[in-house]
Design a protein around this motif. Structure first.
Motif, PDB file in Angstrom:
ATOM      1  N   SER A 315       0.833  -1.206   0.000  1.00 19.90           N
ATOM      2  CA  SER A 315       0.000   0.000   0.000  1.00 19.90           C
ATOM      3  C   SER A 315       0.871   1.261   0.000  1.00 19.90           C
ATOM      4  O   SER A 315       0.587   2.215  -0.714  1.00 19.90           O
ATOM      5  N   ARG A 316       1.957   1.251   0.764  1.00 19.07           N
ATOM      6  CA  ARG A 316       2.781   2.471   0.840  1.00 19.07           C
ATOM      7  C   ARG A 316       3.535   2.730  -0.466  1.00 19.07           C
ATOM      8  O   ARG A 316       3.640   3.862  -0.913  1.00 19.07           O
ATOM      9  N   PHE A 380      11.448  -6.669   3.169  1.00 14.24           N
ATOM     10  CA  PHE A 380      10.605  -5.965   4.152  1.00 14.24           C
ATOM     11  C   PHE A 380      10.535  -6.690   5.499  1.00 14.24           C
ATOM     12  O   PHE A 380       9.462  -6.902   6.067  1.00 14.24           O
ATOM     13  N   LEU A 381      11.713  -7.008   6.059  1.00 11.35           N
ATOM     14  CA  LEU A 381      11.763  -7.688   7.358  1.00 11.35           C
ATOM     15  C   LEU A 381      11.829  -6.716   8.543  1.00 11.35           C
ATOM     16  O   LEU A 381      11.614  -7.109   9.687  1.00 11.35           O
ATOM     17  N   ALA A 382      12.141  -5.448   8.259  1.00 11.00           N
ATOM     18  CA  ALA A 382      12.238  -4.473   9.359  1.00 11.00           C
ATOM     19  C   ALA A 382      10.864  -4.317  10.021  1.00 11.00           C
ATOM     20  O   ALA A 382       9.849  -4.740   9.471  1.00 11.00           O
ATOM     21  N   SER A 383      10.842  -3.685  11.201  1.00 13.23           N
ATOM     22  CA  SER A 383       9.565  -3.527  11.912  1.00 13.23           C
ATOM     23  C   SER A 383       8.638  -2.628  11.084  1.00 13.23           C
ATOM     24  O   SER A 383       9.115  -1.786  10.305  1.00 13.23           O
ATOM     25  N   PRO A 384       7.309  -2.769  11.263  1.00 12.59           N
ATOM     26  CA  PRO A 384       6.394  -1.912  10.511  1.00 12.59           C
ATOM     27  C   PRO A 384       6.703  -0.419  10.714  1.00 12.59           C
ATOM     28  O   PRO A 384       6.627   0.358   9.756  1.00 12.59           O
ATOM     29  N   SER A 388       7.720   1.950   7.697  1.00 13.43           N
ATOM     30  CA  SER A 388       6.908   3.112   7.387  1.00 13.43           C
ATOM     31  C   SER A 388       7.790   4.341   7.167  1.00 13.43           C
ATOM     32  O   SER A 388       7.605   5.090   6.202  1.00 13.43           O
ATOM     33  N   SER A 389       8.791   4.496   8.036  1.00 10.69           N
ATOM     34  CA  SER A 389       9.673   5.662   7.868  1.00 10.69           C
ATOM     35  C   SER A 389      10.548   5.491   6.612  1.00 10.69           C
ATOM     36  O   SER A 389      10.826   6.460   5.907  1.00 10.69           O
TER      37      SER A 389
END
Ligand SMILES: Cc1ncc(COP(=O)(O)O)c(C=O)c1O
Length: 403
Positions: A315-316, A380-384, A388-389
């Motif tokens: 989505s982002r 995309f394993l980093a925290s949400p 997001s940042s």
């Protein structure tokens, strides 16, 4: 006395073809770090560095092996307990094989290298998807065999173009590589496509090399073995503890040789090659049975975490003008496309992003797409929150880049 030789010592020309962009690009990241900027590494699919944890019962199994003296060489095809567990797991996934047709390897990677070495002569052809996981082309460069690239189509959810594969088959074709679920696209192939791929291998009598390292990480539940589509077809399945069992550093993997007796010679050749490297990492082999036949409940949480990150990523990124991405259905990769200005390449975009923001992705051409097509891969394993940042920063950079 003869003068001291000072000329630099040449390396074999085959090294020129051995390209592994996922790690090669880190050299650029180090320069950015040296200039004082923090780098956010989204280039390597290693869940551990993002805080996911190896299940404790697997660590216990390795510790017990180490402390109970299992520190000698293992049999070159692997300990029986691990081969039996892989055979049981294959049966669970719809591919019954005898333990004798399983070889324990140093990760999926070594299995791939052993199989391709056993199969392809210099000049032979191997059908490889585009985009591909780059180890395939790197190993073929080492052997001197030729990758023949088949299309997977972003407009159709990154599915393989089976007619294109058909048109590429020649008498020199020695294998068909299928990565399902896929890295770098996150695609999971529907049953009809899988069946067609297996039929091609069966009819043309070349092995289908099934890279199934993400089979347990499809968000809607584990994907069956592709070999289940036709148990007589020549299929070799590869997997490991690296991804679905969260132990990539252990280098604990396996290959299972399926089908009727057509692959007996190849299996014997693989075992002969395996003899030459003595064994895979012995103590780690002792975690394979506890992983495959023991508690695998950690996978439910892992799949849920991955699905949430995949939805956030889709989505982002799709909300950024100039970027589009196909929603992944498995694993932790997405392959967005940026519409590049004329004359620019995917590498320009990725290096620009790195230098401006410290975010390290891998350019699509590292996986075989055309530089002008503007693909890049995100892990995309980093925290949400962190993702997001990161997506805020990718949005800002892309607006500047496309201005
Ligand atoms: C498609 C694919 N195959 C193989 C591998 C190598 O896995 P292993 O750690 O089991 O060698 C990876 C690792 O990222 C991968 O993505």
């Amino acid at each position: 006395m003869s003068p001291r030789a000072t000329a630099s010592i040449p390396v074999a020309t085959r090294i020129g073809g051995f390209v592994y962009a996922i790690r090669n690009i880190v050299t650029e990241a180090r320069k950015v770090e040296a200039a004082g900027r923090k780098v956010r590494y989204l280039n390597i699919g290693d869940p551990i560095i993002f805080g996911f944890q190896t299940p404790p019962h697997l660590i216990d199994a390795v510790e017990t092996a180490l402390r109970s003296g299992q520190n000698g060489y293992a049999p070159s095809a692997g300990i029986l307990e691990a081969r039996e567990a892989v055979a049981a797991d294959c049966a669970r996934r719809g591919m019954p094989v005898l333990p004798d047709r399983v070889v324990i390897t140093s990760g999926t990677s070594e299995g791939i290298e052993l199989a391709l070495t056993a199969l392809a002569e210099a000049g032979d052809e191997v059908l490889i998807p585009v985009p591909t996981y780059p180890l395939y082309t790197a190993v073929l460069a080492k052997i001197g065999a030729r990758p023949v690239f088949y299309r997977t189509d972003p407009a159709r959810g990154w599915l393989p173009d089976v007619d294109h594969i058909r048109s590429l088959i020649t008498p020199a074709t020695r294998a068909l590589v299928v990565i399902d679920p896929n890295n770098p696209t996150g695609a999971v192939y529907p049953r009809e496509v899988r069946r067609e791929l297996v039929e091609l291998a069966d009819r043309h009598n070349f092995p289908l090399l099934a890279d199934e390292v993400y089979a347990d990480l499809a968000y809607d539940g584990a994907v069956p073995a592709i070999a289940a589509e036709n148990l007589a077809a020549p299929v070799i399945s590869f997997s490991s503890l690296s991804k679905a069992y969260l132990a990539p550093g252990w280098r604990a993997g396996w290959m299972a040789v399926g089908g009727d007796d057509r692959l007996d010679g190849v299996l014997a050749a693989v075992k002969k090659l395996a003899d030459g490297r003595l064994c895979s990492n012995g103590p780690m082999e002792h975690a394979i049975a506890p992983a495959l036949v023991g508690d695998r409940s950690h996978q439910d949480q892992f799949r849920a975490d991955l699905r949430a990150r995949a939805e956030l990523t889709t989505s982002r990124l799709n909300a950024i003008d100039g970027i589009s991405v196909v929603a992944p259905a498995a694993a932790f990769y997405a392959m967005p496309k940026v519409t590049l200005p004329p004359g620019k390449t995917d590498e320009d975009f990725v290096l620009g992003l790195l230098r401006a923001t410290g975010i390290l992705c891998v350019y699509g051409s590292g996986f075989g797409t055309r530089p002008e097509d503007g693909f890049f891969r995100v892990v995309f394993l980093a925290s949400p929150a962190e993702l997001s940042s990161i997506y805020d920063d990718i949005g800002e950079f892309t607006r500047e880049f496309l201005r």
